[in-house]
Each structure stands twice: as C-alpha cells, then as structure tokens.
Design an enzyme around this catalytic site. Structure first.
Site, PDB file in Angstrom:
ATOM      1  N   ASN A  27      -5.688 -49.673 -27.135  1.00 58.85           N
ATOM      2  CA  ASN A  27      -4.920 -50.598 -26.650  1.00 58.85           C
ATOM      3  C   ASN A  27      -4.957 -51.510 -27.273  1.00 58.85           C
ATOM      4  O   ASN A  27      -5.069 -52.615 -27.726  1.00 58.85           O
ATOM      5  CB  ASN A  27      -5.729 -51.515 -25.330  1.00 58.85           C
ATOM      6  CG  ASN A  27      -7.376 -51.713 -26.293  1.00 58.85           C
ATOM      7  OD1 ASN A  27      -7.581 -51.418 -27.004  1.00 58.85           O
ATOM      8  ND2 ASN A  27      -7.733 -52.273 -24.945  1.00 58.85           N
ATOM      9  N   ARG A  49      -9.144 -52.593 -32.578  1.00 55.65           N
ATOM     10  CA  ARG A  49      -8.283 -53.279 -32.357  1.00 55.65           C
ATOM     11  C   ARG A  49      -7.075 -52.998 -34.059  1.00 55.65           C
ATOM     12  O   ARG A  49      -6.246 -53.561 -33.879  1.00 55.65           O
ATOM     13  CB  ARG A  49      -8.773 -54.572 -33.057  1.00 55.65           C
ATOM     14  CG  ARG A  49     -10.287 -54.927 -32.504  1.00 55.65           C
ATOM     15  CD  ARG A  49      -9.118 -55.637 -31.042  1.00 55.65           C
ATOM     16  NE  ARG A  49      -9.898 -55.935 -29.684  1.00 55.65           N
ATOM     17  CZ  ARG A  49      -9.416 -56.185 -28.644  1.00 55.65           C
ATOM     18  NH1 ARG A  49      -9.763 -55.271 -28.186  1.00 55.65           N
ATOM     19  NH2 ARG A  49     -11.334 -56.225 -28.250  1.00 55.65           N
ATOM     20  N   HIS A  85     -13.305 -50.898 -29.128  1.00 53.34           N
ATOM     21  CA  HIS A  85     -11.876 -50.796 -29.614  1.00 53.34           C
ATOM     22  C   HIS A  85     -12.117 -51.689 -31.051  1.00 53.34           C
ATOM     23  O   HIS A  85     -12.933 -52.606 -31.385  1.00 53.34           O
ATOM     24  CB  HIS A  85     -12.252 -52.037 -28.874  1.00 53.34           C
ATOM     25  CG  HIS A  85     -11.432 -51.966 -27.119  1.00 53.34           C
ATOM     26  ND1 HIS A  85     -10.158 -51.386 -26.833  1.00 53.34           N
ATOM     27  CD2 HIS A  85     -12.323 -51.857 -26.556  1.00 53.34           C
ATOM     28  CE1 HIS A  85     -10.977 -51.135 -24.766  1.00 53.34           C
ATOM     29  NE2 HIS A  85     -11.944 -51.259 -24.989  1.00 53.34           N
ATOM     30  N   HIS A 100     -17.051 -47.406 -18.441  1.00 52.75           N
ATOM     31  CA  HIS A 100     -18.073 -48.562 -18.439  1.00 52.75           C
ATOM     32  C   HIS A 100     -18.398 -49.312 -16.719  1.00 52.75           C
ATOM     33  O   HIS A 100     -18.298 -49.425 -16.697  1.00 52.75           O
ATOM     34  CB  HIS A 100     -17.530 -49.661 -18.884  1.00 52.75           C
ATOM     35  CG  HIS A 100     -16.308 -50.281 -18.723  1.00 52.75           C
ATOM     36  ND1 HIS A 100     -15.579 -49.894 -17.912  1.00 52.75           N
ATOM     37  CD2 HIS A 100     -15.247 -49.796 -19.608  1.00 52.75           C
ATOM     38  CE1 HIS A 100     -14.332 -50.124 -17.636  1.00 52.75           C
ATOM     39  NE2 HIS A 100     -13.671 -50.331 -19.418  1.00 52.75           N
ATOM     40  N   HIS A 136     -17.358 -45.673 -26.633  1.00 51.48           N
ATOM     41  CA  HIS A 136     -16.099 -46.457 -26.179  1.00 51.48           C
ATOM     42  C   HIS A 136     -16.275 -47.801 -26.822  1.00 51.48           C
ATOM     43  O   HIS A 136     -16.998 -48.632 -26.453  1.00 51.48           O
ATOM     44  CB  HIS A 136     -16.161 -46.865 -24.675  1.00 51.48           C
ATOM     45  CG  HIS A 136     -15.595 -47.263 -23.869  1.00 51.48           C
ATOM     46  ND1 HIS A 136     -14.709 -47.358 -22.286  1.00 51.48           N
ATOM     47  CD2 HIS A 136     -14.688 -48.538 -24.414  1.00 51.48           C
ATOM     48  CE1 HIS A 136     -13.864 -48.321 -22.252  1.00 51.48           C
ATOM     49  NE2 HIS A 136     -13.903 -48.792 -23.203  1.00 51.48           N
ATOM     50  N   ASN A 147     -15.278 -57.252 -19.228  1.00 51.34           N
ATOM     51  CA  ASN A 147     -14.855 -56.869 -17.978  1.00 51.34           C
ATOM     52  C   ASN A 147     -15.369 -55.126 -17.902  1.00 51.34           C
ATOM     53  O   ASN A 147     -15.003 -54.424 -18.903  1.00 51.34           O
ATOM     54  CB  ASN A 147     -12.972 -56.682 -17.816  1.00 51.34           C
ATOM     55  CG  ASN A 147     -12.664 -56.122 -16.344  1.00 51.34           C
ATOM     56  OD1 ASN A 147     -12.745 -55.765 -15.815  1.00 51.34           O
ATOM     57  ND2 ASN A 147     -11.389 -55.602 -17.241  1.00 51.34           N
ATOM     58  N   ASP A 178     -18.645 -50.351 -25.840  1.00 52.63           N
ATOM     59  CA  ASP A 178     -17.201 -51.233 -24.907  1.00 52.63           C
ATOM     60  C   ASP A 178     -17.077 -52.131 -26.210  1.00 52.63           C
ATOM     61  O   ASP A 178     -16.595 -53.312 -25.815  1.00 52.63           O
ATOM     62  CB  ASP A 178     -17.701 -51.436 -23.603  1.00 52.63           C
ATOM     63  CG  ASP A 178     -16.074 -51.327 -23.309  1.00 52.63           C
ATOM     64  OD1 ASP A 178     -15.236 -51.445 -24.076  1.00 52.63           O
ATOM     65  OD2 ASP A 178     -15.731 -52.160 -21.583  1.00 52.63           O
ATOM     66  N   HIS A 195     -13.571 -59.807 -30.494  1.00 51.95           N
ATOM     67  CA  HIS A 195     -12.117 -61.712 -30.477  1.00 51.95           C
ATOM     68  C   HIS A 195     -12.806 -62.505 -31.086  1.00 51.95           C
ATOM     69  O   HIS A 195     -13.958 -62.806 -31.378  1.00 51.95           O
ATOM     70  CB  HIS A 195     -12.629 -62.148 -28.776  1.00 51.95           C
ATOM     71  CG  HIS A 195     -11.802 -61.213 -27.477  1.00 51.95           C
ATOM     72  ND1 HIS A 195     -10.538 -60.421 -27.533  1.00 51.95           N
ATOM     73  CD2 HIS A 195     -12.664 -60.331 -27.180  1.00 51.95           C
ATOM     74  CE1 HIS A 195     -10.189 -59.698 -26.526  1.00 51.95           C
ATOM     75  NE2 HIS A 195     -11.533 -59.332 -26.078  1.00 51.95           N
TER      76      HIS A 195
HETATM   77 ZN   LIG Z   1     -11.750 -50.672 -19.931  1.00 52.33          ZN
END
Ligand SMILES: [Zn+2]
Length: 422
Positions: free
Chosen positions: A93, A63, A61, A233, A59, A279, A306, A310
C-alpha cells in the site's frame, strides 16, 4: 577452511559458544572452551552477549514509494537492522501501489542503495490492481520481480470469487496470499474495539466478529481449495478458536500476530490516545491471553510487527481523524524477549515465531546455526537499558504507545552474510 569471522563466547541457549563463519555462511558452532585457537581474519569476543538468528518480520509498511515523510527504505531498514531483523516483508500500500514490476524493482533498488548487505526487504505484491479489489494484479510479473507473497493488506477483498482466483493463481506461482481479515462494512478501520471503552469514549468501534467472520471465510476456502492462506495480524480469541479448529481438521492455514496484541488492551486508547489506534484494534485481556496461548500451541505460527509509521502531525489530531498504526521494528525484539523473561512466551516459541515459521511459510533463507546456513545473526546485550523516544528510535516515525517506556536489551552487532551491518 579458514573462517572469515569467529564470534567467541556468545550465549546460545544459555551456553557459551564460538560461531565460525566462512563465505557468508555458518561453518560450525562449537561449545566455547579454551582448547582451540582460531586463525580468523576477524575475531569478535562477545562474553555475556546473547546470540540470536536474525529475525524475519512478515508484515511491515516501509512507505516508499510515496510516503517518504513517514518512512523510507533507508530509515525502515535502519530500524530493522537495529531491531534484530534481517528480512522484512513489506506491504504493497505505497503510492504508486506495488502492483507492477517497476515498483517492486524500485523498492529493491532503494534498499540496495542504502543497505547493500541487508537487512533485505521482501516485497509483498498487490493482490488486485491498485488494491481496488476489482481486478487481479499482474501476479506473474510481480513474482518474477521479487515479490515473495501477495496481499491486499489494508483493503480487505470482499469479492470471494476474485479472492479465490487470486489464491489459486498465487499458489500456481509458488506463493501464498496474506489476507487482512476485516469485514469492510463493519466500521472499517475504526481502530477501537467495540466494548466498554468505546462506549465510554463515544467512539465508532469495531467488534471482533468483523475480523473473525473473514477468518472463517478464509479457513473454509483454504480447506475447499486445499491451498494455504496466511491470516494477517490476528487480534482476538474468536479468530484463534477458528484457527485452532481449522488446524485440528488439517486445513492448510497459517497466521501471525503482533507484540501489541500480546501486551496491550483496549484500555490503551483511554484519553483518546491516538498512538494506540491500530487496525485491527487492541482488544480485551481475554483476547490477549488467548493469543499468548495460541502462540504457545502453534495455532498462531508467526510474530510480526505490522510496523505502520505515521508522521507526528497525523497522529496529533482528533481521534477519529488519526490514521491507524503503531511502529514496531525498533521495539519488537525487546518487548517480546521481555515476555520470555516473564514466562509469557517460551524461548522455543519466540525463535519459531520470529525465524523458522515465517521462513517456512514464505520460503525464505533462515539461520538455525547449522553448517551451511546463512550467517545471519546478531548479538544482544540483555542488560542494556534504553528509553523509547525520538533519539532512540531509528524509524522516521515515532508513533508507538511505548513512548517514554524503559526497555531492556539492545542489539550490539548484527551480522548478515557474516558482515556487521550496524
Ligand atoms: Zn493489515
């Protein structure tokens, strides 16, 4: 066969071994002694260094495309390589969302340009078009393009009928759905646990039941359909207890948790610390203990970061305006290996949760040092000291509550298919 590479005297489960690699695969792992000299093109002497199979992060991101100012394939995979990860599942995402084969292909091309020998991104396709939760994505096309799973991560699917169809369709394609469990009507993405700390700080907050209710739905659905669902998560005791109940009943369900849920509590947001806004939110000491137990018992199958980068300006704002997320690719290995050292996690659970469990769940190659396994492993200096900071993190973004903390242990070489990619 003459080995292309021999790594000598590395410590595997406390015993010195020699690893012989040929044609990108493990030829043999032998106890180290002086009786054999190897004819190898390349010999790496590794006394005092620990040997680990490359980790799988199920998991992250990364980007790209769309948010390259936070992270891109090149920087995200640099953090993976240095952090011990050989494969990372990257969520959909992005902008555009990874809901077409063209976006999946773009991700794979960018990764190949920057890191041709790995680490490898394993894209997770969108479950619904645009992650909007209204219409199924073109899952067949995405699977063919290289997506290894499907998820609406970040945007929970409320429509259970649609979710059911997605789970069935994914399974027809031989893939599993990863579900971000969160009731979107209960303080969606508040990033703070509802409890003593949130009341004191006067912040909108989310109770643990917002997660657990969705976990319960997924368990009932997985049992009814007899199709596995993977819960993303997990952050709280209530979810753990539901998962334990489900596994006892033989429900096909798997789950992951992140290092921050095993180590940090809601107190980390004191002082309106946006670096601890994540989150699902950091919970209580009791939740931390429940998750550690769940990992030990196999109720929670996998570890994952996760990794959610940012930019500094996004986190340096009012707490309520800051985005949720913590980076983890650079730090997860050191923090979870330290847990093994403290007796909070066994080495067997550490290895299972970072390697064999995610490989089995998502049908990925994995190195267990058996002959024929991919030669994907790294050497780790357990004594190396470093401080988490902008100079030591490979990720473009530095949003971790561990900033300034001293870490122990560094990857000194990372072999993928027998090539050192570091
Ligand atoms: Zn999530």
């Amino acid at each position: 066969m003459t080995p292309q590479l021999v790594v000598r005297r590395a410590l595997w489960k406390d015993a010195p071994v020699d690893v012989l690699v040929a044609a990108g695969h493990i030829l043999e792992v032998l106890p180290h002694d002086a009786r054999r000299d190897f004819e190898a093109a390349w010999v790496v002497d590794a006394p005092g260094l620990l040997l680990f199979p490359s980790l799988i992060d199920c998991h992250t991101h990364l980007r790209e495309p769309g948010f390259e100012y936070k992270e891109d394939m090149a920087s995200g995979l640099a953090a993976a390589a240095a952090g011990g990860f050989g494969q990372v599942l990257c969520m959909a995402n992005t902008t555009p969302v990874n809901d077409t084969a063209a976006v999946t292909q773009l991700m794979l091309d960018k990764a190949h340009e920057a890191w041709p020998f790995g680490p490898f991104p394993r894209p997770v396709g969108a479950l619904t078009k645009g992650l909007c939760g209204v219409e199924l994505a073109v899952m067949g096309e995405l699977a063919e393009a290289g997506c290894v799973a499907f998820s609406n991560d970040g945007r929970p699917v409320e429509n259970t009928e649609l979710f059911r169809r997605a789970v069935e369709y994914a399974w027809d394609l031989g893939k599993r759905v990863i579900d971000h469990c969160e009731d979107p009507h209960m303080a969606l993405g508040a990033g703070v646990n509802e409890g003593a700390v949130s009341s004191r700080l006067g912040l909108p907050a989310q109770p643990d039941v917002a997660e657990a209710m969705h976990v319960a739905r997924d368990i009932l659905l997985a049992e009814y359909l007899d199709i596995p669902i993977h819960v993303a998560h997990v952050s709280c005791r209530k979810s753990v207890e539901l998962l334990a109940w489900a596994k006892k009943r033989g429900v096909p369900i798997s789950a992951e948790t992140c290092p921050h849920y095993l180590m940090l509590t809601e107190e980390a947001v004191e002082g309106y610390n946006t670096l601890a806004k994540v989150n699902p939110p950091l919970r209580t000491k009791d939740d931390v203990l429940a998750l550690r137990q769940a990992l030990a018992g196999g109720v929670v199958d996998c570890l994952c970061t996760d990794h959610a980068p940012h930019a500094a300006h996004e986190k340096e704002t009012e707490f309520e305006d800051a985005p949720c997320g913590i980076t983890g690719l650079d730090t997860a290995l050191s923090t979870t290996w330290a847990m093994v050292g403290r007796g909070e996690l066994t080495r067997a659970d550490f290895l299972r949760a970072w390697t064999t469990a995610p490989a089995a769940i998502f049908d990925l190659p994995v190195c267990a040092f058996a002959p024929g396994d991919p030669a994907d492993f790294f050497l780790f200096d357990p004594k190396a000291r470093w401080v988490v900071g902008p100079e030591t993190l490979k990720s473009k973004s530095k949003n971790t509550p561990l900033l300034g903390q001293a870490m122990t242990g560094r990857v000194t070489a990372h072999f993928l298919g027998g090539k050192n990619v570091l």
